[in-house]
Design a protein around this motif. Structure first.
Motif, PDB file in Angstrom:
ATOM      1  N   SER A 425       4.180  76.626 -77.126  1.00  0.00           N
ATOM      2  CA  SER A 425       4.292  77.906 -76.418  1.00  0.00           C
ATOM      3  C   SER A 425       3.702  79.066 -77.208  1.00  0.00           C
ATOM      4  O   SER A 425       3.525  80.148 -76.655  1.00  0.00           O
ATOM      5  N   ASP A 426       3.419  78.868 -78.484  1.00  0.00           N
ATOM      6  CA  ASP A 426       2.874  79.942 -79.323  1.00  0.00           C
ATOM      7  C   ASP A 426       1.613  79.474 -80.037  1.00  0.00           C
ATOM      8  O   ASP A 426       1.383  78.276 -80.219  1.00  0.00           O
ATOM      9  N   GLU A 427       0.837  80.431 -80.482  1.00  0.00           N
ATOM     10  CA  GLU A 427      -0.324  80.135 -81.304  1.00  0.00           C
ATOM     11  C   GLU A 427       0.163  79.656 -82.664  1.00  0.00           C
ATOM     12  O   GLU A 427       0.989  80.304 -83.315  1.00  0.00           O
ATOM     13  N   VAL A 428      -0.335  78.516 -83.105  1.00  0.00           N
ATOM     14  CA  VAL A 428       0.204  77.875 -84.307  1.00  0.00           C
ATOM     15  C   VAL A 428      -0.453  78.458 -85.561  1.00  0.00           C
ATOM     16  O   VAL A 428      -1.277  77.819 -86.223  1.00  0.00           O
ATOM     17  N   VAL A 429      -0.038  79.645 -85.909  1.00  0.00           N
ATOM     18  CA  VAL A 429      -0.591  80.354 -87.058  1.00  0.00           C
ATOM     19  C   VAL A 429      -0.248  79.605 -88.344  1.00  0.00           C
ATOM     20  O   VAL A 429       0.920  79.328 -88.624  1.00  0.00           O
ATOM     21  N   GLY A 430      -1.261  79.244 -89.114  1.00  0.00           N
ATOM     22  CA  GLY A 430      -1.054  78.661 -90.432  1.00  0.00           C
ATOM     23  C   GLY A 430      -0.819  77.168 -90.447  1.00  0.00           C
ATOM     24  O   GLY A 430      -0.713  76.579 -91.519  1.00  0.00           O
TER      25      GLY A 430
END
Length: 1313
Positions: A425-430
């Motif tokens: 559901s979210d941008e997988v930062v990192g």
């Protein structure tokens, strides 16, 4: 004001944290600071390092040392290099003015650093007096700054993850009529992609056959060809095409016949790779199929399967329902031969299947009838002579008939891979390849959580990752039935790792009795007076120890750690991953104002997010995830049953553990003070409970004395917003009243910090609110649930596993699903316990009981020794897909409920303010057999095991001493034949006992004992308003003398002051003239009863159970002659003191059907047959009443009133005189046999009833148990149908028979488990 202040604190926190994490232009990284001295200490486990006196050291390489102590202005910085650094040490102590820096808020650490704490529990090193062994310790004046890379801590699945091999880039092709001929696909063997497709109509013309041959010959070697026939492909298939296909490796093409199904797959140039199938066309009435499949390996190593189908498919459909015969004469004969005559052209010649049911839709195998024969080729026969009641049900049948076949051709290409794409559901930062993630369970069991490694995925979108391997379980990634059931996905990997080194197995510690692995990990502890601590982007693995005070992250007795304590910026821990921990996740002990944000806690022993002693306030847990929380050994509340019985340290000699009462509470979030904030957190799996609020009456441990007794119980809760709980074995959330805060002693042998009171709940229970508002230490508290949704059995059905025995039919649609604890476990949405608890504006969805599983939207705690508060209420409740029979269940003896003999099982009650549950606004729902609360106008609800009543209710707590191990009986004078037996709430080994009945006010009662009466009795008036009263007669032996006083007990200060005395009177009437300072008691030695009137003299606030001045009590001290027998005076007390039952509050009116939101409703019925006498005049009366309308019986005999069970409308009322009932009552039998199924039948009697004879078989046919002899008066509620509902009831008497109850309409048969 406290709440608003808490919100300001939160806003300040997030502003400061955001400021810290936004890089500033030109910021200097810690390892670039001028004046740092390079340090490369090498590797020696004996090297003790001290950094002090202004030394500033930069560690640039991996190193092994015994220990590091940073003191007196010393500073250690870890270099951010391209080479991974491993620092091994036994401990790092950051003392006064010492500093350890790893990155900064402006310059997060980008390299890979591991700090590995080594050492055994039994090594010879001296233990630090405060920090112990194997630690990073921040002492007074110390600074610890750790800032790893910013990574998304956790998110949700946005698409359901299934356990089968993933089908990535699948291709599906399907054709039927209008696409005749041979269909061909060319497929790339390196990728599985379709390069070209074409259709060759080799039925229509020879040119198509030539075109096919040329096309096949031109295809490059090495490519995959897939071919299939759709409809017909042989008519004009010439030799040129057949030869080309034969060269490819086909065997069957040369013999292909008219409309024959055929499939063929081959890699050109490799005839041995060919797979082929062929079958003969069987005409329009029979299916035929050819199928070929082959698995290829792509250039990337992944496998893909090509499946080709060519078939003539026969579909089927069910006929209409047929009923040629009925159950009269010899039985019900629905024979296929006769049906074809009766229904010409409506039945096929060769049926594929048969279905049989009653006209009510009940399958034949659920009716209880013995079936003579059933066959799709013969039909159905039920014989009356085979039936217990002598009559079959009336059945109908239908048959499954085949339709003409039609062609189908299909091709599928499925990429079978051990790799899976997760859509989040979210941008997988990192998140990077090689990182570890955990996907939470979305089933009842937390053990379905799964770990995965991330793989490179250049084609993934910003919210997608590729994982290695495939799931073993289903993980939901969507909203189901209005509830967000998406699995949490947590990142376990960080670029800075703090870990403890462990041995392969457990050794040298008592915990080895419970764990086979080493539990001596590292720990990080912060001491009061530290200078600064900010930790972000850190992974902690194998941390914590199964010894007190040693946890992965531990803030210990720090006081205020935010701006209130002088810390700017305030202290926080954020973006942490704490996994495979040996003791908790984050512990806040005697510390306030800490921000814990974006922390993932996974696989830990004992409470994960833990506030310890009770004084911890203003701490905020924001967006924290905890899962796989197992039992630990440290506190009783951490322990499971095995640990609870084995570990008795701190208990008094003679203590015997009661695991479900004293222990068994391991929780993801354990909150010991209400003034803390939980926002956007997830409790996604623990052995017991997700969120447990449990408030210490006094602070414990090192925090002793930090607040006055009772402070936490009167502190408003902080923010609790948008949190979620699932996959917790016991319950999602429990609000409780406290833990044991006194040391073990001879009066209470339990160890310090045991749970007070038994708490029974599991994931089959949506919410349990255990308010202490009915116990004197928590007066004035109440809990409420508003605007909430409870779903009993959602569309998330889970999956069947090889060792899962908890798999069975759901209540809503009977589809198989996983179930909590057992397939017959009584699922409940809201479990009412203690009180006062208020439930407002809530929706309950998909709670449906089965025959054998007592599911209900509202229920009560199982096996409850406590009691229910009469101030519990519900209002504005909505039911969605909840049968009216499943709204409430009060319990009955049997599985899970046991014998229903505990005190709390018998005293359950709640107030239905607006009638949204019962359809009677203002009604009280009470247990059906509690005659302390009932009155003559109460209405039974058999499906709920309840009664709808009206009244004014309160409680008396009767505390007894000398002895305390006795049972008590309390009888209401209006119903002396139905006393209530109570065992006491506290167990038989306590130094005192407490009985807690709910009673009807302004009534008289007597109290009796199964042993000699207690020498000391204290009676508390609970939930009494000013001037409320009850009259009480207590049984004592003859020659007993009494001293009786009245007092007021302050529950907070624990102080008591005397307010009056009771003096003896020889006139019982005088007991009614007592006042606050002087009362009267009457000793009736003839019956052994001492009479008092108990009256409240002070006002009570809304939610308080005692008066504004304290708890009003009456204390009786009795001098009892030795050797006195048991004090049970029931036989002497009654009928002398019996009274005529009278309702002291009018019953509410039922909500009209037109105003109800549901098509289901209750039908109120009253059935009564009775005799009135006036001197020598005797009159007979009998009537039935349906929703307020009466039908009187005019003639002697019986009268049957028939109600349509589908809509509740009265069909007719018909009488049968006694003359008809004598002999062979064929007229009555024929009348009943002729009634439609699903008919409610109300029966009354008038005059001298014929009490024996074959006519009584009619009552048995309508559901009555086998009757031996009737009495003159009869009231009966029966049912004509294929089953017998719970509300079928027969009452017989010599002078009055009465039934007053509600029936659910329409009548529906419960599915049998």
């Amino acid at each position: 004001m406290a709440e608003d202040g808490g919100r300001r604190d939160i806003r300040t926190w997030f502003t400061l944290l955001a400021a810290l994490q936004v890089s500033s232009i030109g910021a200097v990284c810690p390892d670039k600071e001028m004046g740092l001295r390079l340090w490369m200490p090498g590797h020696s486990e004996d090297h003790r390092v001290t950094i002090g006196f202004g030394q500033k050291i930069l560690l640039t390489t991996s190193a092994t040392v015994h220990s590091i102590e940073i003191l007196n202005g010393g500073k250690l910085v870890i270099a951010d290099t391209s080479q991974a650094i491993l620092l091994r040490t036994k401990h790092i102590l950051i003392g006064d003015k010492g500093e350890l820096h790893i990155g900064s808020a402006d310059c997060p650490y980008k390299g890979n650093l591991t700090i590995s704490l080594f050492g055994r529990l039994d090594d010879d090193d001296e233990e630090h007096s405060y920090f112990g062994k194997k630690y990073i310790g921040v002492g007074q004046g110390g600074t610890l700054e750790i800032f790893g890379e910013k990574k998304l801590a956790w998110t949700f699945l946005n698409k359901t993850l299934h356990p089968e091999k993933s089908n990535q880039n699948s291709y599906l092709f399907h054709r039927s009529w209008g696409n005749r001929g041979i269909i061909l696909h060319v497929i790339d063997p390196t990728t599985g992609d379709v390069l070209h497709s074409d259709r060759f109509d080799t039925y229509q013309g020879k040119t198509e056959s030539c075109r096919l041959a040329k096309f096949v010959d031109d295809v490059k070697a090495g490519l995959i060809l897939s071919m299939m026939v759709n409809d017909e492909g042989s008519n004009n298939l010439e030799d040129s095409a057949k030869k080309s296909l034969s060269r490819l490796g086909s065997i069957f093409i040369s013999n292909l016949g008219f409309r024959d199904p055929w499939t063929f797959i081959v890699k050109k140039g490799h005839p041995s790779s060919a797979v082929e199938d062929h079958t003969v066309y069987k005409g329009t009435k029979e299916s035929s199929k050819a199928q070929s499949a082959f698995q290829f390996q792509s250039s990337s190593g992944e496998y893909f399967t090509i499946t080709s189908n060519s078939l003539w498919a026969q579909e089927a459909e069910w006929t209409d329902w047929f009923d040629r015969d009925d159950e009269r004469e010899s039985g019900d004969w629905e024979i296929l031969f006769d049906l074809r005559k009766a229904y010409p052209d409506q039945l096929c010649s060769s049926p594929l299947d048969i279905q049989v049911q009653t006209h009510d839709g009940i399958p034949f195998n659920q009716t209880g009838d013995v079936i003579y024969k059933i066959s799709k080729d013969y039909g159905f026969v039920c014989l009356n002579k085979d039936q217990i009641h002598g009559l079959c049900h009336n059945y109908q049948v239908r048959f499954l008939c085949g339709k003409p076949v039609r062609p189908q051709a299909s091709l599928s290409i499925d990429m079978l891979t051990d790799n899976t794409i997760l859509e989040l559901s979210d941008e997988v930062v990192g998140w990077r390849a090689g990182d570890q993630v955990v996907v939470a369970s979305t089933d009842y069991s937390m053990h379905q959580a799964e770990e995965f490694s991330l793989l490179p995925c250049p084609t993934c979108m910003s919210n997608q990752v590729k994982i290695k391997g495939r799931a073993k379980f289903i993980h939901i990634g969507e909203e189901v039935d209005g509830v967000d059931m998406r699995a949490e996905v947590g990142l376990l990997t960080r670029n800075i790792l703090l870990r403890g080194e462990t041995e392969p197995t457990c050794y040298g510690h008592e915990t080895c009795k419970f764990f086979d692995f080493d539990t001596f990990g590292g720990h990080l502890k912060v001491q009061r007076g530290f200078r600064a601590v900010h930790i972000s982007g850190l992974e902690l693995q194998y941390m914590g120890q199964q010894t007190m005070g040693h946890y992965p992250v531990h803030f210990h007795m720090n006081g205020d750690v935010d701006e209130k304590g002088g810390y700017s910026p305030p202290t926080f821990v954020s973006d942490l991953s704490i996994h495979h921990s040996f003791s908790r996740c984050v512990t806040i002990h005697g510390s306030n104002g800490l921000l814990v944000k974006d922390v993932v806690g996974y696989e830990t022993l004992g409470h994960c997010f833990f506030t310890e002693d009770g004084p911890e306030e203003r701490n905020t847990f924001h967006h924290c995830l905890g899962l796989m929380v197992r039992a630990g050994t440290l506190l009783p509340s951490d322990r499971n049953s095995k640990m609870c019985r084995a570990i008795t340290n701190g208990a008094y000699p003679g203590y015997v553990a009661n695991p479900r009462q004293d222990c068994s509470a391991s929780s993801t979030f354990w909150i010991a003070n209400p003034n803390n904030n939980l926002i956007n957190c997830a409790a996604a799996g623990s052995e017991e409970t997700g969120f447990w609020f449990i408030f210490h009456h006094v602070p414990t441990g090192a925090s002793e004395g930090l607040y006055s007794p009772g402070h936490t119980e009167h502190t408003p809760m902080g923010q609790f917003t948008n949190n979620r709980a699932h996959s917790n074995y016991r319950a999602g959330m429990i609000l409780d009243n406290g833990v044991k805060t006194t040391e073990a002693n001879d009066k209470d042998k339990r160890p310090f910090l045991s749970l007070i009171g038994a708490r029974f709940a599991d994931n089959g229970i949506g919410l349990t609110l255990a308010s202490g508002g009915t116990f004197p230490d928590d007066d004035g508290s109440h809990q409420q649930v508003k605007n909430s949704l409870f779903v009993g059995e959602s569309g998330n059905r889970g999956m069947l596993l090889p060792n899962n025995n908890i798999w069975g039919p759901g209540g809503s649609d009977f589809s198989s699903r996983t179930l909590p604890r057992g397939i017959d476990f009584p699922i409940r949405g809201m479990q009412i316990y203690d009180g006062p608890v208020n439930v407002q504006n809530c929706t309950f969805r998909k709670f449906a009981a089965l025959h054998g599983r007592h599911t209900s939207a509202f229920g009560f705690r199982l096996n409850n020794s406590w009691q229910s508060c009469p101030k519990n209420y519900v209002t504005n409740i909505t039911f969605d897909q909840v049968p009216i029979t499943s709204r409430v269940f009060f319990g009955e003896p049997g599985p899970w409920f046991n014998k229903m003999q505990m005190d709390g099982d018998k005293t359950t009650i709640f107030h239905d303010i607006d009638g949204s549950v019962s359809e009677y606004p203002g009604a009280f729902l009470v247990k059906e057999d509690n005659w302390l609360l009932r009155h003559p106008d109460c209405i039974d609800v058999p499906d709920w095991k309840a009664a709808i009543c009206s009244g004014h209710y309160a409680q008396i707590y009767i505390q007894t001493r000398k002895p305390a191990n006795l049972n008590m009986q309390i009888a209401r004078n209006e119903y002396p034949d139905w006393p209530l037996t109570l065992e006491g709430a506290l167990g038989k080994k306590k130094h005192y006992q407490q009985f807690q009945p709910v009673i009807t006010l302004a009534k008289g009662y007597t109290v009796h004992w199964d042993q000699t009466a207690p020498a000391e009795v204290t009676i508390w008036l609970i939930n009494f308003n000013k001037n409320d009263w009850v009259s009480l007669g207590i049984c004592y032996p003859k020659e007993t003398t009494f001293t009786i006083i009245a007092d007021i007990h302050n529950r907070l200060t624990k102080k008591t002051h005397k307010t009056g005395v009771f003096v003896k009177t020889t006139q019982r009437e005088k007991t009614n003239h007592s006042h606050s300072t002087k009362g009267y008691y009457y000793w009736e030695e003839e019956t052994g009863l001492i009479f008092l009137k108990l009256k409240a003299n002070n006002e009570r606030e809304q939610f308080a159970f005692c008066s504004v001045k304290g708890c009003e009590r009456v204390k009786i001290k009795a001098t009892i002659p030795e050797g006195s027998p048991p004090s049970n005076c029931l036989a002497k007390a009654y009928p002398k003191h019996a009274e005529i039952p009278v309702a002291n509050a009018a019953m509410p009116k039922k909500i009209p059907k037109s105003r109800l939101l549901s098509s289901e409703h209750f039908l109120e019925i009253k059935v009564e047959s009775y005799i009135t006498r006036f001197f020598h005049i005797k009159e007979d009366f009998a009537f039935v009443e349906v929703n307020g309308k009466k039908w009187y019986q005019q003639e002697d005999g019986v009268q049957l009133t028939v109600i349509d069970g589908h809509d509740g409308n009265v069909v007719e009322s018909k009488g049968f005189r006694n003359l008809i009932l004598q002999g062979v009552p064929a007229q009555l039998e024929n009348y009943v046999n002729g009634l439609k199924d699903s008919s409610i039948v109300l029966v009354t009697s008038k005059g001298r009833l014929v009490t024996e004879g074959s006519w009584t078989k009619v009552l048995e046919r309508l559901g009555a148990n086998k009757i031996i002899t009737l009495k003159e008066k009869l009231a009966f509620v029966g049912f004509k149908g294929s089953f017998y509902p719970d509300w079928v009831k027969l009452e017989i008497s010599s002078d009055q028979a009465k039934i007053h109850q509600v029936l659910p309409v329409p009548i529906v048969c419960k599915f049998k488990l």
